[in-house]
Design a protein around this motif. Structure first.
Motif, mmCIF file in Angstrom:
data_model
loop_
_atom_site.group_PDB
_atom_site.id
_atom_site.type_symbol
_atom_site.label_atom_id
_atom_site.label_comp_id
_atom_site.label_asym_id
_atom_site.label_seq_id
_atom_site.Cartn_x
_atom_site.Cartn_y
_atom_site.Cartn_z
ATOM 1 N N LEU A 11 43.298 81.942 -26.200
ATOM 2 C CA LEU A 11 42.137 82.341 -26.976
ATOM 3 C C LEU A 11 40.921 81.625 -26.386
ATOM 4 C CD1 LEU A 11 43.704 82.133 -30.535
ATOM 5 C CD2 LEU A 11 43.275 84.175 -29.172
ATOM 6 N N VAL A 12 39.767 82.273 -26.451
ATOM 7 C CA VAL A 12 38.573 81.770 -25.786
ATOM 8 C C VAL A 12 37.580 81.261 -26.826
ATOM 9 C CG1 VAL A 12 36.693 82.382 -24.222
ATOM 10 C CG2 VAL A 12 38.933 83.480 -23.969
ATOM 11 N N PRO A 13 37.227 79.964 -26.766
ATOM 12 C CA PRO A 13 36.250 79.475 -27.726
ATOM 13 C C PRO A 13 34.890 80.140 -27.507
ATOM 14 C CG PRO A 13 36.723 77.790 -26.087
ATOM 15 C CD PRO A 13 37.647 78.936 -25.824
ATOM 16 N N ASN A 14 34.261 80.541 -28.589
ATOM 17 C CA ASN A 14 32.953 81.192 -28.532
ATOM 18 C C ASN A 14 32.976 82.421 -27.633
ATOM 19 O OD1 ASN A 14 31.779 79.082 -30.117
ATOM 20 N ND2 ASN A 14 31.811 77.834 -28.272
ATOM 21 N N GLY A 15 34.116 83.077 -27.559
ATOM 22 C CA GLY A 15 34.263 84.246 -26.691
ATOM 23 C C GLY A 15 35.234 85.241 -27.292
ATOM 24 N N ASN A 16 35.918 85.964 -26.429
ATOM 25 C CA ASN A 16 36.829 86.989 -26.915
ATOM 26 C C ASN A 16 38.019 87.127 -25.967
ATOM 27 O OD1 ASN A 16 34.921 88.216 -24.995
ATOM 28 N ND2 ASN A 16 36.142 90.047 -25.375
ATOM 29 N N GLU A 41 51.780 72.532 -30.755
ATOM 30 C CA GLU A 41 50.745 72.447 -31.794
ATOM 31 C C GLU A 41 49.604 73.425 -31.568
ATOM 32 O OE1 GLU A 41 53.094 68.797 -32.125
ATOM 33 O OE2 GLU A 41 52.209 69.778 -30.423
ATOM 34 N N LEU A 42 49.479 73.959 -30.369
ATOM 35 C CA LEU A 42 48.420 74.920 -30.037
ATOM 36 C C LEU A 42 48.973 76.325 -29.829
ATOM 37 C CD1 LEU A 42 46.471 72.722 -27.433
ATOM 38 C CD2 LEU A 42 46.096 72.904 -29.901
ATOM 39 N N THR A 43 50.230 76.562 -30.238
ATOM 40 C CA THR A 43 50.899 77.838 -29.986
ATOM 41 C C THR A 43 51.099 78.629 -31.266
ATOM 42 O OG1 THR A 43 52.076 76.884 -28.105
ATOM 43 C CG2 THR A 43 52.981 78.913 -29.044
ATOM 44 N N PRO A 119 42.568 77.117 -28.326
ATOM 45 C CA PRO A 119 41.807 76.098 -27.600
ATOM 46 C C PRO A 119 41.592 74.861 -28.470
ATOM 47 C CG PRO A 119 40.379 77.892 -28.261
ATOM 48 C CD PRO A 119 41.776 78.305 -28.625
ATOM 49 N N ARG A 120 41.549 73.714 -27.846
ATOM 50 C CA ARG A 120 41.374 72.455 -28.569
ATOM 51 C C ARG A 120 39.969 72.267 -29.105
ATOM 52 N NH1 ARG A 120 45.186 67.969 -26.916
ATOM 53 N NH2 ARG A 120 46.785 69.028 -25.734
ATOM 54 N N ASN A 121 38.991 72.922 -28.540
ATOM 55 C CA ASN A 121 37.595 72.651 -28.887
ATOM 56 C C ASN A 121 37.022 73.648 -29.889
ATOM 57 O OD1 ASN A 121 37.663 74.715 -27.079
ATOM 58 N ND2 ASN A 121 35.806 74.112 -25.976
#
Length: 122
Positions: A11-16, A41-43, A119-121
């Motif tokens: 997944l894209v932060p601030n994106g698509n 944890e991010l899946t 994404p982590r951010n």
């Protein structure tokens, strides 16, 4: 035993992200599915089922490193035909294998699985 790789769709932060097709399930125990170099944890898994109701199983990890592996597998029932189920995020302490992967099993070949990496951010 053959292993089918499930790649991450990040997944894209601030994106698509355009909708990914996913990986067609394979039937255990002859075959398994694996997310290599997993970040539990991010899946988040998206399962799209086009056949009969089935169970998707996220396998408990190896101890060590998965100290909570004794809690066992996570089995999720996905409804028939139009079933879409999101599963996760997961705990490394329960689901990570000794090689850093996550293992997933399916009951039929009538589904696709997409592994989204958050994404982590965000």
């Amino acid at each position: 035993m053959a292993t089918t790789q499930i790649p991450y769709s990040s997944l894209v932060p601030n994106g698509n992200l355009a909708q990914p097709a996913g990986t067609t399930t394979v039937v255990a125990p002859t075959n398994n599915m694996q997310i290599s170099n997993a970040f539990p944890e991010l899946t988040v898994l998206r399962v799209v089922n086009t056949g009969v109701q089935q169970v998707i199983t996220v396998k408990a990890g190896d101890n060590p490193p998965a100290l909570a592996a004794g809690q066992g597998d996570l089995a999720v029932t996905v409804a028939a035909t139009t079933g879409v189920q999101f599963i996760g995020p997961f705990e490394s302490g329960r689901f990570v294998q000794s090689d850093g992967s996550m293992m997933i099993e399916a009951a039929t070949v009538d589904a696709t699985i997409t592994a989204f990496k958050i994404p982590r951010n965000t």
